[in-house]
Design a protein around this motif. Structure first.
Motif, PDB file in Angstrom:
ATOM      1  N   UNK A  93       0.818  -1.215   0.000  1.00  0.00           N
ATOM      2  CA  UNK A  93       0.000   0.000   0.000  1.00  0.00           C
ATOM      3  C   UNK A  93       0.848   1.260   0.000  1.00  0.00           C
ATOM      4  N   UNK A  94       1.966   1.259   0.749  1.00  0.00           N
ATOM      5  CA  UNK A  94       2.810   2.454   0.815  1.00  0.00           C
ATOM      6  C   UNK A  94       3.363   2.797  -0.564  1.00  0.00           C
ATOM      7  N   UNK A  95       3.862   1.776  -1.267  1.00  0.00           N
ATOM      8  CA  UNK A  95       4.417   2.007  -2.602  1.00  0.00           C
ATOM      9  C   UNK A  95       3.310   2.432  -3.571  1.00  0.00           C
ATOM     10  N   UNK A  96       2.157   1.772  -3.465  1.00  0.00           N
ATOM     11  CA  UNK A  96       1.046   2.127  -4.350  1.00  0.00           C
ATOM     12  C   UNK A  96       0.603   3.566  -4.098  1.00  0.00           C
ATOM     13  N   UNK A  97       0.495   3.934  -2.821  1.00  0.00           N
ATOM     14  CA  UNK A  97       0.044   5.292  -2.487  1.00  0.00           C
ATOM     15  C   UNK A  97       1.008   6.330  -3.054  1.00  0.00           C
ATOM     16  N   UNK A  98       2.307   6.065  -2.974  1.00  0.00           N
ATOM     17  CA  UNK A  98       3.294   7.010  -3.488  1.00  0.00           C
ATOM     18  C   UNK A  98       3.154   7.168  -5.004  1.00  0.00           C
ATOM     19  N   UNK A  99       3.084   6.047  -5.714  1.00  0.00           N
ATOM     20  CA  UNK A  99       2.991   6.104  -7.170  1.00  0.00           C
ATOM     21  C   UNK A  99       1.684   6.762  -7.604  1.00  0.00           C
ATOM     22  N   UNK A 100       0.564   6.327  -6.990  1.00  0.00           N
ATOM     23  CA  UNK A 100      -0.736   6.848  -7.385  1.00  0.00           C
ATOM     24  C   UNK A 100      -0.862   8.337  -7.091  1.00  0.00           C
ATOM     25  N   UNK A 101      -0.296   8.771  -5.962  1.00  0.00           N
ATOM     26  CA  UNK A 101      -0.453  10.164  -5.555  1.00  0.00           C
ATOM     27  C   UNK A 101       0.482  11.090  -6.322  1.00  0.00           C
ATOM     28  N   UNK A 102       1.757  10.809  -6.292  1.00  0.00           N
ATOM     29  CA  UNK A 102       2.725  11.766  -6.828  1.00  0.00           C
ATOM     30  C   UNK A 102       2.950  11.596  -8.333  1.00  0.00           C
ATOM     31  N   UNK A 103       3.067  10.366  -8.788  1.00  0.00           N
ATOM     32  CA  UNK A 103       3.186  10.178 -10.229  1.00  0.00           C
ATOM     33  C   UNK A 103       1.865  10.534 -10.915  1.00  0.00           C
ATOM     34  N   UNK A 104       0.756  10.190 -10.254  1.00  0.00           N
ATOM     35  CA  UNK A 104      -0.542  10.558 -10.804  1.00  0.00           C
ATOM     36  C   UNK A 104      -0.743  12.057 -10.847  1.00  0.00           C
TER      37      UNK A 104
ATOM     38  N   UNK B 260      -9.439  16.219  -5.688  1.00  0.00           N
ATOM     39  CA  UNK B 260      -9.555  15.067  -4.793  1.00  0.00           C
ATOM     40  C   UNK B 260      -8.181  14.550  -4.384  1.00  0.00           C
ATOM     41  N   UNK B 261      -7.261  14.508  -5.332  1.00  0.00           N
ATOM     42  CA  UNK B 261      -5.915  14.009  -5.036  1.00  0.00           C
ATOM     43  C   UNK B 261      -5.189  14.916  -4.069  1.00  0.00           C
ATOM     44  N   UNK B 262      -5.230  16.214  -4.337  1.00  0.00           N
ATOM     45  CA  UNK B 262      -4.510  17.162  -3.486  1.00  0.00           C
ATOM     46  C   UNK B 262      -5.120  17.225  -2.087  1.00  0.00           C
ATOM     47  N   UNK B 263      -6.449  17.309  -2.001  1.00  0.00           N
ATOM     48  CA  UNK B 263      -7.094  17.492  -0.696  1.00  0.00           C
ATOM     49  C   UNK B 263      -7.017  16.246   0.175  1.00  0.00           C
ATOM     50  N   UNK B 264      -7.260  15.089  -0.403  1.00  0.00           N
ATOM     51  CA  UNK B 264      -7.341  13.877   0.412  1.00  0.00           C
ATOM     52  C   UNK B 264      -6.041  13.089   0.463  1.00  0.00           C
ATOM     53  N   UNK B 265      -5.254  13.139  -0.604  1.00  0.00           N
ATOM     54  CA  UNK B 265      -4.060  12.307  -0.654  1.00  0.00           C
ATOM     55  C   UNK B 265      -2.789  13.045  -0.246  1.00  0.00           C
ATOM     56  N   UNK B 266      -2.699  14.326  -0.581  1.00  0.00           N
ATOM     57  CA  UNK B 266      -1.479  15.085  -0.282  1.00  0.00           C
ATOM     58  C   UNK B 266      -1.632  15.907   0.986  1.00  0.00           C
ATOM     59  N   UNK B 267      -2.713  16.670   1.095  1.00  0.00           N
ATOM     60  CA  UNK B 267      -2.910  17.538   2.253  1.00  0.00           C
ATOM     61  C   UNK B 267      -3.666  16.854   3.391  1.00  0.00           C
TER      62      UNK B 267
END
Length: 259
Positions: A84-95, A144-151
């Motif tokens: 999950x950690x690796x997936x979250x990083x790829x999905x959030x930042x690469x996405x 959605x990505x910025x508010x929930x995944x990054x911030x």
């Protein structure tokens, strides 16, 4: 479960996808000559040369990310060691990088269409609606990505526990709308806007996304011959009233056919 929940997360997605599939079949059957992007490259190339690759490569990576996150179960990725950690990083930042490319590219294409006179004149009302419904889900997805995944929380929102199984349940024809109850608002708006885009997709120039020149490498060569070659080989009769001339090409003299 409320009727509104069933309407929004069961009925509406099925209606949207039915319109999408039937619309594509109808468009291909009755409007093959309209199945095109209606390219405007001849009118302006400089902005297009930058905006088009940014948008298309960005949206391809965004699409691949959605395919992986929504259609591939979480258990499958973890089974092959993609935690999950690796997936979250790829999905959030690469996405996010792919999403930013898409937004910048789309902004350039819209700007070009607005400020370039011939391109703007060739823009229909359907094109304008298409650009709006294309931009809205992209912007909502970035929100959605910025508010929930990054911030948001350090681990972000795990949509593979709710949105992904909900979407797959629709594909299995065993809908589970209750999974969408606690989904953050940005994701709900993003999903709704995406289904609206699918509904109008078949009736816009976006249909070109389903076209590929798969027969290009196997189709036969087209042989071109000049009229002089045709006459020399006897494959074409001279037109009445015209005779071969020794004058330079492009300066042949017609002869009278009057008796």
């Amino acid at each position: 479960m409320s009727a509104g929940t069933i309407l929004l997360w069961v009925v509406f997605p099925y209606v949207a996808m039915a319109v999408f599939v039937v619309g594509l079949i109808w468009r291909y059957r009755y409007d093959k000559f309209g199945w095109t992007t209606r390219s405007s490259e001849l009118y302006e190339k400089n902005i297009l040369r930058l905006g088009s690759p940014l948008f298309h490569f960005g949206i391809i990576f965004v699409g691949l990310g959605h395919f992986m996150g929504l259609l591939i179960p979480k258990d499958w990725t973890e089974a092959v060691g993609f935690k999950e950690v690796a997936y979250h990083f790829v999905a959030t930042y690469m996405g996010s990088i792919a999403g930013l490319m898409t937004i910048v590219g789309l902004a350039l294409l819209i700007y070009r269409r607005r400020v370039t006179g011939p391109v703007f004149l060739a823009t229909t009302r359907v094109d304008k609606l298409m650009y709006v419904l294309l931009a809205v889900p992209i912007l909502l997805g970035m929100w959605a990505t910025v508010q929930t995944q990054i911030l948001g929380d350090a681990h972000g929102y795990d949509y593979r526990e709710t949105i992904s199984p909900w979407l797959r349940s629709l594909l299995y024809f065993q809908p589970m709308p209750e999974l969408m109850a606690d989904v953050p608002l940005p994701f709900k708006l993003h999903i709704t806007a995406a289904f609206l885009l699918f509904m109008i997709w078949p009736f816009t120039r976006l249909v070109h996304a389903f076209s590929a020149p798969v027969q290009y490498s196997t189709r036969p060569y087209i042989v071109y011959r000049s009229r002089d070659d045709e006459r020399a080989h006897g494959t074409r009769e001279p037109r009445p009233g015209w005779e071969p001339s020794t004058a330079p090409r492009g300066r042949r003299r017609p002869t009278s056919t009057k008796s």
